[in-house]
Motif scaffolding. Structure first.
Motif, PDB file in Angstrom:
ATOM      1  N   ARG A 242       6.139 -28.438  25.947  1.00 44.78           N
ATOM      2  CA  ARG A 242       5.937 -28.242  27.289  1.00 44.78           C
ATOM      3  C   ARG A 242       5.776 -26.635  27.385  1.00 44.78           C
ATOM      4  NH1 ARG A 242      10.594 -31.496  27.837  1.00 44.78           N
ATOM      5  NH2 ARG A 242       9.955 -33.683  28.599  1.00 44.78           N
ATOM      6  N   GLY A 243       6.588 -25.999  26.526  1.00 45.70           N
ATOM      7  CA  GLY A 243       6.656 -24.420  26.611  1.00 45.70           C
ATOM      8  C   GLY A 243       5.399 -23.837  25.685  1.00 45.70           C
ATOM      9  N   GLN A 244       5.206 -24.039  24.732  1.00 41.91           N
ATOM     10  CA  GLN A 244       4.171 -23.322  23.842  1.00 41.91           C
ATOM     11  C   GLN A 244       2.846 -23.835  24.136  1.00 41.91           C
ATOM     12  OE1 GLN A 244       5.007 -20.803  21.688  1.00 41.91           O
ATOM     13  NE2 GLN A 244       2.749 -20.689  21.382  1.00 41.91           N
ATOM     14  N   MET A 245       2.822 -24.962  24.523  1.00 45.17           N
ATOM     15  CA  MET A 245       1.384 -25.500  25.022  1.00 45.17           C
ATOM     16  C   MET A 245       0.787 -24.852  26.395  1.00 45.17           C
ATOM     17  SD  MET A 245       1.051 -29.483  23.756  1.00 45.17           S
ATOM     18  CE  MET A 245      -0.512 -29.882  24.145  1.00 45.17           C
ATOM     19  N   SER A 246       2.008 -24.585  27.075  1.00 46.28           N
ATOM     20  CA  SER A 246       1.714 -24.038  28.231  1.00 46.28           C
ATOM     21  C   SER A 246       1.179 -22.450  28.028  1.00 46.28           C
ATOM     22  CB  SER A 246       2.809 -23.955  29.320  1.00 46.28           C
ATOM     23  OG  SER A 246       3.232 -25.406  29.498  1.00 46.28           O
ATOM     24  N   VAL A 247       1.722 -21.834  27.278  1.00 45.02           N
ATOM     25  CA  VAL A 247       1.440 -20.622  26.858  1.00 45.02           C
ATOM     26  C   VAL A 247      -0.010 -20.493  26.079  1.00 45.02           C
ATOM     27  CG1 VAL A 247       1.881 -18.530  25.115  1.00 45.02           C
ATOM     28  CG2 VAL A 247       4.134 -19.892  26.469  1.00 45.02           C
ATOM     29  N   MET A 248      -0.104 -21.537  25.407  1.00 42.86           N
ATOM     30  CA  MET A 248      -1.538 -21.611  24.689  1.00 42.86           C
ATOM     31  C   MET A 248      -2.725 -21.820  25.903  1.00 42.86           C
ATOM     32  SD  MET A 248      -0.554 -24.148  21.690  1.00 42.86           S
ATOM     33  CE  MET A 248      -1.872 -24.715  21.696  1.00 42.86           C
ATOM     34  N   LEU A 249      -2.386 -22.769  26.844  1.00 36.50           N
ATOM     35  CA  LEU A 249      -3.473 -22.680  27.927  1.00 36.50           C
ATOM     36  C   LEU A 249      -3.551 -21.649  28.749  1.00 36.50           C
ATOM     37  CD1 LEU A 249      -5.226 -24.850  29.546  1.00 36.50           C
ATOM     38  CD2 LEU A 249      -3.024 -25.386  30.736  1.00 36.50           C
ATOM     39  N   ALA A 250      -2.317 -20.853  29.077  1.00 41.69           N
ATOM     40  CA  ALA A 250      -2.541 -19.764  29.853  1.00 41.69           C
ATOM     41  C   ALA A 250      -3.334 -18.596  29.130  1.00 41.69           C
ATOM     42  CB  ALA A 250      -0.911 -19.168  30.234  1.00 41.69           C
TER      43      ALA A 250
ATOM     44  N   TYR B 217      -7.913 -15.219  27.982  1.00 41.22           N
ATOM     45  CA  TYR B 217      -8.831 -14.646  27.107  1.00 41.22           C
ATOM     46  C   TYR B 217     -10.250 -14.955  27.633  1.00 41.22           C
ATOM     47  CZ  TYR B 217      -5.438 -14.374  23.343  1.00 41.22           C
ATOM     48  OH  TYR B 217      -4.309 -13.838  22.821  1.00 41.22           O
ATOM     49  N   SER B 218     -10.671 -16.379  27.991  1.00 37.88           N
ATOM     50  CA  SER B 218     -11.810 -16.460  28.710  1.00 37.88           C
ATOM     51  C   SER B 218     -12.293 -15.693  29.894  1.00 37.88           C
ATOM     52  CB  SER B 218     -11.905 -18.057  28.847  1.00 37.88           C
ATOM     53  OG  SER B 218     -11.449 -18.676  27.929  1.00 37.88           O
ATOM     54  N   ILE B 219     -11.347 -15.492  30.650  1.00 37.91           N
ATOM     55  CA  ILE B 219     -11.933 -14.551  31.854  1.00 37.91           C
ATOM     56  C   ILE B 219     -11.929 -13.260  31.486  1.00 37.91           C
ATOM     57  CG2 ILE B 219     -10.729 -13.584  33.883  1.00 37.91           C
ATOM     58  CD1 ILE B 219      -9.294 -16.168  34.463  1.00 37.91           C
ATOM     59  N   GLY B 220     -11.036 -12.710  30.530  1.00 40.85           N
ATOM     60  CA  GLY B 220     -11.249 -11.305  29.932  1.00 40.85           C
ATOM     61  C   GLY B 220     -12.548 -11.028  29.338  1.00 40.85           C
TER      62      GLY B 220
ATOM     63  N   ALA C 157      -9.074  -4.427  24.196  1.00 40.93           N
ATOM     64  CA  ALA C 157      -8.220  -4.451  25.425  1.00 40.93           C
ATOM     65  C   ALA C 157      -7.910  -5.488  26.027  1.00 40.93           C
ATOM     66  CB  ALA C 157      -9.084  -3.189  26.437  1.00 40.93           C
ATOM     67  N   VAL C 158      -8.942  -6.434  26.020  1.00 38.47           N
ATOM     68  CA  VAL C 158      -8.667  -7.921  26.779  1.00 38.47           C
ATOM     69  C   VAL C 158      -7.409  -8.563  25.651  1.00 38.47           C
ATOM     70  CG1 VAL C 158      -9.654 -10.132  26.893  1.00 38.47           C
ATOM     71  CG2 VAL C 158     -10.988  -8.065  27.296  1.00 38.47           C
ATOM     72  N   PHE C 159      -7.550  -8.630  24.604  1.00 33.21           N
ATOM     73  CA  PHE C 159      -6.464  -9.255  23.778  1.00 33.21           C
ATOM     74  C   PHE C 159      -5.242  -8.389  23.843  1.00 33.21           C
ATOM     75  CE2 PHE C 159     -10.035 -11.230  21.880  1.00 33.21           C
ATOM     76  CZ  PHE C 159      -9.714 -12.592  21.799  1.00 33.21           C
ATOM     77  N   GLY C 160      -5.399  -7.039  23.944  1.00 33.62           N
ATOM     78  CA  GLY C 160      -3.922  -6.458  23.940  1.00 33.62           C
ATOM     79  C   GLY C 160      -3.253  -6.733  25.341  1.00 33.62           C
ATOM     80  N   VAL C 161      -4.165  -6.623  26.631  1.00 37.34           N
ATOM     81  CA  VAL C 161      -3.411  -7.160  27.878  1.00 37.34           C
ATOM     82  C   VAL C 161      -2.839  -8.448  27.675  1.00 37.34           C
ATOM     83  CG1 VAL C 161      -4.041  -7.397  30.224  1.00 37.34           C
ATOM     84  CG2 VAL C 161      -4.747  -5.205  29.046  1.00 37.34           C
ATOM     85  N   ALA C 162      -3.754  -9.419  27.069  1.00 35.23           N
ATOM     86  CA  ALA C 162      -2.974 -10.709  27.004  1.00 35.23           C
ATOM     87  C   ALA C 162      -1.755 -10.900  26.274  1.00 35.23           C
ATOM     88  CB  ALA C 162      -4.247 -11.456  26.218  1.00 35.23           C
ATOM     89  N   GLN C 163      -1.792 -10.049  25.167  1.00 34.52           N
ATOM     90  CA  GLN C 163      -0.608 -10.179  24.226  1.00 34.52           C
ATOM     91  C   GLN C 163       0.686  -9.406  25.308  1.00 34.52           C
ATOM     92  OE1 GLN C 163      -0.048 -11.377  21.206  1.00 34.52           O
ATOM     93  NE2 GLN C 163      -1.835 -12.443  21.920  1.00 34.52           N
TER      94      GLN C 163
ATOM     95  N   ILE D 209       0.984  -9.681  28.421  1.00 31.58           N
ATOM     96  CA  ILE D 209       1.288 -10.681  29.609  1.00 31.58           C
ATOM     97  C   ILE D 209       2.248 -11.704  28.831  1.00 31.58           C
ATOM     98  CG2 ILE D 209       0.379 -12.457  30.999  1.00 31.58           C
ATOM     99  CD1 ILE D 209      -1.895 -10.543  31.425  1.00 31.58           C
ATOM    100  N   GLU D 210       1.786 -12.101  27.716  1.00 32.42           N
ATOM    101  CA  GLU D 210       2.699 -13.324  26.860  1.00 32.42           C
ATOM    102  C   GLU D 210       3.769 -12.868  26.654  1.00 32.42           C
ATOM    103  OE1 GLU D 210       2.379 -15.670  22.599  1.00 32.42           O
ATOM    104  OE2 GLU D 210       1.275 -13.959  22.900  1.00 32.42           O
ATOM    105  N   GLY D 211       4.206 -11.680  25.995  1.00 30.84           N
ATOM    106  CA  GLY D 211       5.460 -11.236  25.726  1.00 30.84           C
ATOM    107  C   GLY D 211       6.296 -10.967  26.875  1.00 30.84           C
ATOM    108  N   THR D 212       5.700 -10.334  27.967  1.00 33.46           N
ATOM    109  CA  THR D 212       6.697 -10.286  28.878  1.00 33.46           C
ATOM    110  C   THR D 212       6.946 -11.119  30.181  1.00 33.46           C
ATOM    111  OG1 THR D 212       4.901  -8.849  30.065  1.00 33.46           O
ATOM    112  CG2 THR D 212       6.061  -7.469  28.665  1.00 33.46           C
ATOM    113  N   ILE D 213       5.859 -11.926  30.277  1.00 30.25           N
ATOM    114  CA  ILE D 213       5.839 -13.102  31.390  1.00 30.25           C
ATOM    115  C   ILE D 213       5.951 -14.472  30.796  1.00 30.25           C
ATOM    116  CG2 ILE D 213       4.561 -13.617  33.439  1.00 30.25           C
ATOM    117  CD1 ILE D 213       3.678 -11.049  33.715  1.00 30.25           C
ATOM    118  N   LEU D 214       4.772 -14.688  29.910  1.00 30.82           N
ATOM    119  CA  LEU D 214       4.529 -16.350  29.746  1.00 30.82           C
ATOM    120  C   LEU D 214       5.623 -16.649  28.808  1.00 30.82           C
ATOM    121  CD1 LEU D 214       0.696 -16.132  28.876  1.00 30.82           C
ATOM    122  CD2 LEU D 214       1.921 -16.684  30.986  1.00 30.82           C
TER     123      LEU D 214
END
Length: 381
Positions: free
Chosen positions: A214-222, A227-230, A283-289, A291-296
């Motif tokens: 429930r947790g990690q798979m939600s993070v993977m989907l997010a 990544y795709s949008i960026g 920049a895309v992957f840096g912003v994603a990381q 977001i993952e570390g602080t929010i997801l």
């Protein structure tokens, strides 16, 4: 009296040994027909917390189950109707452009590798690779068409696929409706002497498995969505394909970041021939990381400890090797339970007399004297 107690204890051990052996044998024999049941149980396990949440909002169990059930299968339907064709299109586009990428490696990157590292790109046999890829893609066709051709070769295969697909939503609905009741029934069947321990291990297994599923798979989907949008905003042609790949492999810490940056970086170089565009990919992957570390991760996973990435990889591969697709579905639940049991055995061992063997005082004094003599000799030296 002591002999009777020992006999009862031995008989109980034999009972659980025989029961476990029969269960494993039945799983192995019935694996081909158990796949829809296990897939339905997987979906019901994911949906049960949502059903419980809706029930806490004063909705009936049936209405809550119906709402979650329709949501789950609507998302699955959208995935197969939208994402699968789009991904197939991107894969086909990538394979069509792959010969151009090989030419770029040979004509642009080849001289640089030859001059600075002594790498001879002629060993790649680029023409043969192009021929193999082109012929293979023409023979197999697209994913959807290939799948339809495969299952249409036998009428029994078609009937089996249709039956399994029809059974999964039906079984999922009934499992969702009666999930809490089944858990309570199983708990009531347990011998009272072991019920507290089994309940404790079951709760810990649920926390471990839930943290991953429930947790990690939600993070993977997010992350796949981010990544795709960026990457699409950067202008990368294969943004959805690369974003999905990076998101899926992100269950291994930093692997999604490394794989995504590598693939997206190479793709953007092939596409634009401009090194500056690598900055936007980073920049895309840096912003994603960030977001993952602080929010997801804090929001979706929290402080729960899930399965170790190496455990996940080994479990899935071992399950697939032993039981096929059924084993892949069964791998993570079994790994979660085994991880909790091994942790319990470890804690029990650390608290046992075997681990904490007491050493008599004369032996301790002898060891202490020997250590003091060694220290004195070192100081004199």
């Amino acid at each position: 009296m002591e002999g009777i107690s020992r006999m009862i204890l031995d008989s109980g051990r034999w009972f659980w040994l025989v029961t476990g052996s029969i269960a494993v044998a039945l799983l192995y024999i019935l694996a081909p027909i158990l796949t829809p049941f296990l897939a339905a149980a997987f979906l019901a396990y994911l949906g049960d917390p949502l059903v419980d949440q809706l029930e806490s909002w004063k909705l009936s169990r049936t209405l809550s189950v119906t709402t979650v059930f329709l949501t789950i299968f609507l998302l699955l339907l959208l995935f197969f109707l939208f994402l699968v064709p789009v991904l197939e299109t991107q894969v086909k586009l990538f394979l069509n452009k792959f010969p151009d990428y090989l030419d770029w490696v040979v004509n642009v990157l080849g001289p640089y590798l030859q001059q600075n590292f002594g790498v001879d790109t002629s060993v790649l046999e680029v023409d043969k690779i192009k021929t193999v890829i082109a012929s293979h893609w023409k023979e197999t066709g697209g994913f959807i068409r290939n799948t339809i051709q495969t299952i249409s070769k036998s009428g029994f295969v078609v009937l089996g696929w249709v039956a399994n697909l029809a059974l999964i939503p039906i079984i999922t609905f009934y499992l969702l409706r009666d999930w809490d009741r089944m858990v309570a029934y199983i708990d009531d069947l347990l011998p009272r002497s072991i019920e507290p321990l089994v309940a404790k291990l079951a709760r810990e297994s649920d926390e471990v498995l839930g943290a991953f599923l429930r947790g990690q798979m939600s993070v993977m989907l997010a992350l796949a969505v981010i990544y795709s949008i960026g990457l699409s905003l950067v202008g990368l042609e294969f943004a959805l394909l690369i974003g999905l790949i990076a998101g899926v492999v992100s269950f291994v810490p930093y692997l999604g970041l490394i794989v995504g940056v590598a693939i997206a970086g190479i793709a953007i170089l092939f596409q634009t021939q401009d090194v500056f565009n690598l900055f936007w990919v980073l920049a895309v992957f840096g912003v994603a990381q960030m977001i993952e570390g602080t929010i997801l991760t804090p929001l979706l996973v929290g402080e729960r400890i899930g399965l170790h990435p190496v455990t996940v990889i080994f479990s899935v591969l071992a399950g697939g090797q032993l039981f096929g697709f059924f084993g892949v579905l069964l791998a993570l639940p079994v790994a979660a339970v085994l991880a909790v049991i091994l942790r319990h055995i470890h804690d029990t061992y650390k608290q046992s007399e075997i681990y904490g063997i007491e050493i008599d005082e004369p032996h301790l004094s002898t060891v202490g004297n020997a250590n003091s003599k060694v220290s004195e000799a070192k100081e004199q030296a």
